[in-house]
Write an enzyme that holds these catalytic residues in place. Structure first.
Site, PDB file in Angstrom:
ATOM      1  N   GLY A  53     -10.577  26.121  -0.933  1.00 17.24           N
ATOM      2  CA  GLY A  53      -9.183  26.304  -0.568  1.00 17.24           C
ATOM      3  C   GLY A  53      -8.989  26.149   0.923  1.00 17.24           C
ATOM      4  O   GLY A  53      -9.924  26.274   1.704  1.00 17.24           O
ATOM      5  N   SER A  54      -7.756  25.896   1.338  1.00 17.63           N
ATOM      6  CA  SER A  54      -7.432  25.981   2.752  1.00 17.63           C
ATOM      7  C   SER A  54      -7.321  27.461   3.127  1.00 17.63           C
ATOM      8  O   SER A  54      -7.368  28.339   2.266  1.00 17.63           O
ATOM      9  CB  SER A  54      -6.112  25.274   3.042  1.00 17.63           C
ATOM     10  OG  SER A  54      -6.250  23.895   2.831  1.00 17.63           O
ATOM     11  N   GLY A  55      -7.166  27.717   4.424  1.00 17.71           N
ATOM     12  CA  GLY A  55      -7.057  29.104   4.865  1.00 17.71           C
ATOM     13  C   GLY A  55      -8.371  29.668   5.374  1.00 17.71           C
ATOM     14  O   GLY A  55      -8.422  30.811   5.821  1.00 17.71           O
ATOM     15  N   HIS A  56      -9.445  28.858   5.283  1.00 16.09           N
ATOM     16  CA  HIS A  56     -10.750  29.296   5.784  1.00 16.09           C
ATOM     17  C   HIS A  56     -11.113  28.609   7.094  1.00 16.09           C
ATOM     18  O   HIS A  56     -12.275  28.624   7.504  1.00 16.09           O
ATOM     19  CB  HIS A  56     -11.844  28.994   4.757  1.00 16.09           C
ATOM     20  CG  HIS A  56     -11.605  29.582   3.414  1.00 16.09           C
ATOM     21  ND1 HIS A  56     -11.426  30.922   3.233  1.00 16.09           N
ATOM     22  CD2 HIS A  56     -11.508  29.013   2.185  1.00 16.09           C
ATOM     23  CE1 HIS A  56     -11.236  31.158   1.927  1.00 16.09           C
ATOM     24  NE2 HIS A  56     -11.272  30.019   1.285  1.00 16.09           N
ATOM     25  N   LYS A 104     -19.132  26.509  -3.218  1.00 19.04           N
ATOM     26  CA  LYS A 104     -19.210  27.967  -3.188  1.00 19.04           C
ATOM     27  C   LYS A 104     -19.019  28.482  -4.610  1.00 19.04           C
ATOM     28  O   LYS A 104     -18.231  27.924  -5.385  1.00 19.04           O
ATOM     29  CB  LYS A 104     -18.145  28.530  -2.241  1.00 19.04           C
ATOM     30  CG  LYS A 104     -18.436  28.134  -0.779  1.00 19.04           C
ATOM     31  CD  LYS A 104     -17.648  28.944   0.249  1.00 19.04           C
ATOM     32  CE  LYS A 104     -16.164  28.669   0.206  1.00 19.04           C
ATOM     33  NZ  LYS A 104     -15.776  27.261   0.149  1.00 19.04           N
ATOM     34  N   ASP A 109     -13.931  26.509  -8.149  1.00 18.66           N
ATOM     35  CA  ASP A 109     -14.624  25.509  -7.333  1.00 18.66           C
ATOM     36  C   ASP A 109     -15.673  24.778  -8.153  1.00 18.66           C
ATOM     37  O   ASP A 109     -15.780  23.549  -8.095  1.00 18.66           O
ATOM     38  CB  ASP A 109     -15.285  26.176  -6.120  1.00 18.66           C
ATOM     39  CG  ASP A 109     -14.271  26.669  -5.101  1.00 18.66           C
ATOM     40  OD1 ASP A 109     -13.434  27.509  -5.467  1.00 18.66           O
ATOM     41  OD2 ASP A 109     -14.309  26.207  -3.944  1.00 18.66           O
ATOM     42  N   HIS A 218     -11.143  35.417   0.054  1.00 19.84           N
ATOM     43  CA  HIS A 218      -9.762  35.156  -0.363  1.00 19.84           C
ATOM     44  C   HIS A 218      -9.004  36.461  -0.472  1.00 19.84           C
ATOM     45  O   HIS A 218      -8.015  36.565  -1.191  1.00 19.84           O
ATOM     46  CB  HIS A 218      -9.719  34.445  -1.715  1.00 19.84           C
ATOM     47  CG  HIS A 218     -10.633  33.282  -1.804  1.00 19.84           C
ATOM     48  ND1 HIS A 218     -11.916  33.396  -2.255  1.00 19.84           N
ATOM     49  CD2 HIS A 218     -10.440  31.988  -1.473  1.00 19.84           C
ATOM     50  CE1 HIS A 218     -12.489  32.199  -2.196  1.00 19.84           C
ATOM     51  NE2 HIS A 218     -11.627  31.336  -1.730  1.00 19.84           N
TER      52      HIS A 218
END
Ligand SMILES: Nc1ncnc2c1ncn2[C@@H]1O[C@H](COP(=O)(O)OP(=O)(O)O)[C@@H](O)[C@H]1O
Ligand SMILES: Nc1ncnc2c1ncn2[C@@H]1O[C@H](COP(=O)(O)OP(=O)(O)O)[C@@H](O)[C@H]1O
Ligand SMILES: [Mg+2]
Ligand SMILES: [Mg+2]
Ligand SMILES: [Mg+2]
Ligand SMILES: [Mg+2]
Lengths: 328, 207, 328, 207
Positions: A53-56, A104, A109, A218
Site C-alpha cells: 500500500g501507499s502511506g509507507h 510482505k 499482498d 497499517h
C-alpha cells in the site's frame, strides 16, 4: 482530518508524481501505470520488485535504484496493489536473469503478487518470490496467517539488492533474501494513530497517556495497550520480545524506524538505550539506521529491527546502494 | 429467472449498496483490520459501474467476468483478489448464457466460493467472508430443494448470511488481518462477511 | 504532553548519546561537552562549525562528516548553545586554515556564537562567520533583527562544506557561503504545533481546521493564520512570497523540508505542485531534496526552499558528501 | 548597606523567584517567542545556586562574575549572554568589595545596562528587557537623589519596571524573536522585561 493534500482521491497519484519529479535521476514511472522503475534499466541481473500500500513512504519507491529495487508498486493507501500493476512492474524490469518479488506477509499482498507472478509466468518470464514476516508482535504459529512483514523488509531490499547487483543467479539471490528473512525481527509501538485519507478519521484512538504495543504498519492493533512509560522501559519490553524470539548473540544491524510522525530526537533517545541493552547482552551492533524507513502516514511511534549478521550479510549490507531513501 | 439486463440492474444496485455501506464497512475494518474495506469495495464498484455500459449487451458470463476483472484490478488488498475471483469464477460457469435460472445461480455460488477458497485457503469458522458465504449458499440450496420461490430462496440466503455475520462476532480470526489480534478480535463482526451480506441483499431486493 | 523520552532533563543528553552510538563512523563527542565533531579530523582545510538549539534533528549533528560540517553544537531544545560549548567546538576542529561559523540569524545564536568566536580569537584561532537569513516570512527591513535562518541553512552547510573540502582559503569558503545565503529563500507553514519537553505544552494552538503560514522553526508565530486549504493553494501562496523576493529564473535547487511530524507522502504531494509552478514560470529545477532536514520536534508542516544556482554552486551541490543525514 | 553574605542571600531568593515564575515567563514567551524563557532562566539559576557555596566567602565582584559566567554558560538563547553579561559587568564594577552601598548599586545598574546594550544593540522602546531596566534605573537614581532610603529606592525601581512591562504590551517588538511578529506582538508583555522585574523584586524584598 487535517492533512496537507488536495483531495483524498488524488493522494496516491500526486504522491507518485511528486516523487518522480523529485528523483528523475533514480526513478521513472511506467506509462499508464502506478509502477516506478529504475531510471536506467540494468540488464544481466535478477530484477527485484516490491510494493504494498501507499502511506509507507519512503517505502517502497524510495528504495528503487542501484543496489536495491528495480521496481516498486504502490497501491492505494494501506492497500495491496492489484495484480495488473504488479504484472506491469514485472514486465518492465524483467531480465533474462529473472525477477524476484519481495512480498510482505499480508493475505492481500501475497494474493495480489502471486496472481501477478502467474500472469508473468504465462508470458514466459521467470519469477520467484520471498515473503517477509519479521514482526514478532503477532503470533507466528501455524494457526494464523503468520507474522506480518514490517520494517525489516528494508534490510531485505538492501541486502538482496546488493546480491542481485553482483549478477548472481535467481536461486542465489532468493537464498540471500531468505537468509535475511530468517535472521530479521521487528517490534513496533505507537503513541498516536494515523488517518487513511479516504477514511477521514483515525484507525484507532489512544487515550492521552496510552500507547499501543506491537502495532502494525497499517495501524492494525498490536498485542496490548497500556499507559505510556519512560522510553527505556518501552525499549526493554520490545527488545525482550525480539530477543526471546531469536538468539542474536554476535553481530547485528539495528534499525530504529520512525512511523512518520516521530521526531528524530525521540528515535535517537530510543537508539541510545537499544545500544546499551544490546551491549550488556553481548550483542555487538555492526551498523545502525535511524530514521523513517517504513512509515504509517503520520503515526507517532517507532519500531526496533534487529538483523543477525554473518560475513556475507555484512558485506552485502555495506555494498554500494544509491536510491532516494538509502545510500551506502 | 434472470436475463443479462437484470444482471446489469443488480450490479448497479450492488454499487449503490456498497456506497451506502462504505463508511460502515470501513469502520468495521478499523476495529480489527486496517480501516479500508469499505473504501476498497467502493473503489471497485465505481469501476464496475463505469464499465457496465460497455458490456451490458453481452452474455451474463462475459458481464460477470468483466466485473471480476474490474474488482481484481481496482480493489486491491485481500478483498480484491477474493471478490474478483468469485465473480470471474461465477461468470465462467455461465459463459454464453443470456439468461439464467436458480440452478445456475446456485452453481455460480459454488464456483464463487471455490474461487475464494482457492485464493484465500480459508475454511468455515476463521472469521472471514466465507462465514457468510457458506451458510448462505447452504441455506439457499436447502430452500431451493424444498421448492421455494426465488425471493424466498434469496431471503433464506440473506438470513443465513446475517446469522453468519453474527457468528463472526463470537470467534477468533485465524485468517486475514484480524488474525493478528488473536483474542482481541472477539466481539467484532467481520467486514468481508458483512460486505457479502450487503451484496446478497442487493440481489434479493431485485426479486 | 506525550513523548517517547525518559525525562525532560535528559532529552538533550540522551539524544546526543543515541546519535553518537548510531553513527560512530561519522561523529564523536568532544569529552565533557555536548559538541559533536567528525570522527576523523580533517587537517588542511577550513573547518565548519554550526549549531543551534536541539529539536531540529537531523540538524545540525546529522550534517557532520565529509563534505559538510566539521563540528556541530546542539543547545537545549530550541535554545542557542552557550559560548563555552561553541568555543569547545571551535577548538576541537580548528586547523591552520581557520574556522568558519555558520550561524542562523537569531539574536541568541548570533550573540553566543560571536562570544565564542572572540574567545577563540583570543587563543589565536582564525575564526570568521556567516549568518543565514533565508526566511521570507518575516520582515527583513532594517527596523527588525532581520530574517530568520531556517531550512536554507542546510544548503549553506552542503555547498560551503564542499568548498572547504577543496582546501580553499577561509575568505573563499566564506564567499561561497555568502553567495548561497544571498541566493536562498525559504517559507514555512504548519498545521500542528510542537511541544518543548521542558515546557510541557504546545507553544501555540491551532484550531481543527487552521494553519499557520510563515511559521519559524521554533514554532514562532508566522505571518498569519487561516483556514487550511488544498495543498496546491498553500504552495501557490508560499511560492508567491518566495518568488516576489528574488528572481529565480534559471536553475534552482528545491528543498521540501518536513517539520518533523509530516508524512513523506504529503511532502511529495507538495513537491508535485512546486515543480509544476516553477516550470510554468520558466524556472528549471536542477535538484530536489524531500525529507526532514531542519525540523521542529514533532510539528506537522513543511517549508519550501529555493536556491538559485550558477555553475559553481551546481558543482558544489553535486560534490561528494558523506554524513548521517545527507549523502551526495 | 549590603555585604557579601547578603548578596548570596539575595541570589538565593532570585533563584526561588525565577522558579516560581518559570512557567509564567515561558508562557509569555510562547505567545511571542519560542516558549522557553522561564526554562532558560531556571536552568541558569539552578547552576548559580549550585555554585554559590563555592564563592560565598569571596568579594561581591567575584560572586557576581561567577553568577554571570554561570548564566552565560547555561542559559543559552538571547537571555543567557544578556543577563550573563549584565551580572559580569555589574561584578566588574565592585571588584574586591566585601560591602557595597546605594551608589555602588546604581553604578552597577549602569554597567549591567551597558553590557546588555553592547551585546544586544537595542534601545528603549524595542520591547525588550531594557524597557524595564532603563526606567527602573532612572527611577532609582531619582529616588536616591531625593535622599530616599534603600527600600524606597528599590520600590521606586520595581514600580518603574512594572510600568515598563505594561508599556511593552503597547509596542511592536523590533529586537529579539518577538520582532518576527510585527504588529501581532502588540498586546503581549515582554518576557525579558518581566524576568528583570522578578529579579529586581527579589532584591527589594531583602530590605
Ligand atoms: N484468507 C481469506 N479468505 C477469505 N476471506 C478473507 C481472507 N482474508 C481476508 N478475508 C476477508 O477480507 C476482508 C478484509 O478485506 P479488506 O479490508 O478489503 O482487505 P485487507 O485486509 O487487505 O485490508 C476480511 O474482513 C475477510 O472477510
Ligand atoms: N537585542 C536584545 N536586547 C535586549 N534584550 C533582548 C534582545 N533580544 C532579546 N532580548 C530579551 O530576551 C528575551 C527572550 O529571552 P529567551 O526567550 O530566553 O531567549 P530566545 O529569544 O533566544 O529564546 C526577550 O523577551 C527580550 O527581553
Ligand atoms: Mg488494506
Ligand atoms: Mg482492510
Ligand atoms: Mg529560545
Ligand atoms: Mg525564548
Amino acid at each position: 482530518m487535517k492533512k496537507i493534500i488536495n483531495s483524498v482521491e488524488l493522494v496516491e497519484e500526486q504522491m507518485i508524481e511528486g516523487l518522480c519529479k523529485a528523483y528523475p535521476q533514480y526513478v521513472k514511472r511506467v506509462e499508464g501505470t502506478n509502477v516506478l522503475v529504475r531510471a536506467d534499466k540494468k540488464e544481466g541481473k535478477v530484477a527485484l520488485v516490491s510494493g504494498g500500500g501507499s502511506g509507507h513512504e519512503p517505502a517502497h519507491a524510495g528504495y528503487v535504484g542501484k543496489g536495491m529495487l528495480d521496481g516498486a508498486v504502490p497501491g492505494a493507501v494501506f492497500t495491496s496493489p492489484t495484480p495488473d500493476q504488479v504484472y506491469e512492474a514485472i514486465k518492465a524490469v524483467a531480465t533474462d536473469a529473472g525477477v524476484l518479488l519481495i512480498i510482505k506477509n499480508y493475505t492481500g499482498d501475497v494474493m495480489n503478487f502471486e496472481m501477478a507472478a502467474d500472469m508473468a509466468r504465462d508470458e514466459g518470464i521467470e519469477v520467484d518470490e520471498v515473503i517477509v514476516n519479521d514482526d514478532v508482535a503477532v503470533d507466528g504459529s501455524l494457526y494464523t496467517v503468520g507474522r506480518r512483514g514490517v520494517a525489516g523488509t528494508v534490510f531485505v531490499h538492501k541486502i538482496t539488492g546488493a546480491k542481485a547487483e553482483t549478477g548472481a543467479p535467481l536461486a542465489e539471490v532468493k537464498a540471500v533474501a531468505e537468509k535475511v528473512i530468517a535472521n530479521v525481527r521487528t517490534m513496533s509501538m505507537a503513541i498516536s494513530p494515523c488517518t487513511v485519507p479516504a477514511a477521514g478519521k483515525p484507525g484507532f484512538e489512544l487515550g492521552e497517556d496510552e500507547m499501543e504495543i506491537g502495532i502494525g504498519i497499517h495501524g492494525e492493533p498490536g498485542t496490548h495497550r497500556e499507559a505510556i512509560r519512560p522510553a527505556d522501559e518501552i525499549v526493554d519490553m520490545m527488545l525482550d520480545k525480539i530477543l526471546a524470539d531469536l538468539d542474536f548473540t554476535g553481530d547485528v544491524a539495528v534499525m530504529i524506524n520512525g512511523c512518520g510522525g516521530t521526531p528524530l530526537m525521540e528515535m535517537f533517545i530510543v537508539n541510545n538505550h537499544v545500544h546499551d541493552v544490546l551491549e550488556s547482552k553481548g550483542i555487538h551492533v555492526y551498523k545502525t539506521l535511524v530514521g523513517d524507513y517504513m512509515t504509517s502516514l503520520e503515526m507517532q511511534g517507532f519500531s526496533i529491527t534487529l538483523l543477525k549478521l554473518d560475513d556475507e550479510l555484512k558485506a552485502l549490507l555495506d555494498a554500494p546502494a544509491d536510491t532516494p531513501a538509502l545510500k551506502a | 429467472m434472470t436475463d443479462n439486463a437484470k444482471v446489469v440492474e443488480i450490479l448497479d444496485s450492488m454499487k449503490k449498496a456498497i456506497d451506502e455501506n462504505a463508511q460502515f464497512l470501513t469502520d468495521l475494518d478499523a476495529a480489527i483490520g486496517d480501516n479500508d474495506h469499505g473504501i476498497n469495495m467502493a473503489r471497485g464498484f465505481k469501476k464496475v459501474e463505469a464499465d457496465l455500459p460497455g458490456v451490458a449487451g453481452k452474455d451474463i458470463g462475459a458481464i460477470l467476468k468483466k466485473v471480476g476483472m474490474d474488482l481484481v484490478s481496482t480493489v486491491g488488498g485481500s478483498s480484491g483478489p477474493l471478490y474478483g475471483t468469485a465473480f470471474m469464477k461465477a461468470g465462467g460457469k455461465v459463459g454464453g448464457k443470456m439468461e439464467i435460472g436458480m440452478d445456475d445461480f446456485l452453481a455460480m455460488m459454488d464456483e464463487a466460493i471455490g474461487g475464494v477458497q482457492m485464493r484465500g485457503k480459508a475454511v468455515a469458522g476463521e472469521k472471514t467472508m466465507l462465514d457468510a458465504m457458506l451458510p448462505a449458499r447452504d441455506a439457499m440450496k436447502a430452500a431451493a430443494a424444498e421448492g421455494k420461490g426465488v425471493r424466498e430462496v434469496l431471503d433464506a440466503g440473506v438470513a443465513a448470511a446475517e446469522a453468519g455475520v453474527e457468528y463472526t462476532k463470537t470467534i477468533i480470526a485465524t485468517k486475514g488481518r484480524a488474525s493478528y489480534l488473536g483474542e482481541r478480535s472477539i466481539g467484532h463482526q467481520d467486514p468481508g462477511a458483512t460486505s457479502f451480506t450487503v451484496l446478497l441483499k442487493a440481489i434479493a431486493a431485485a426479486y
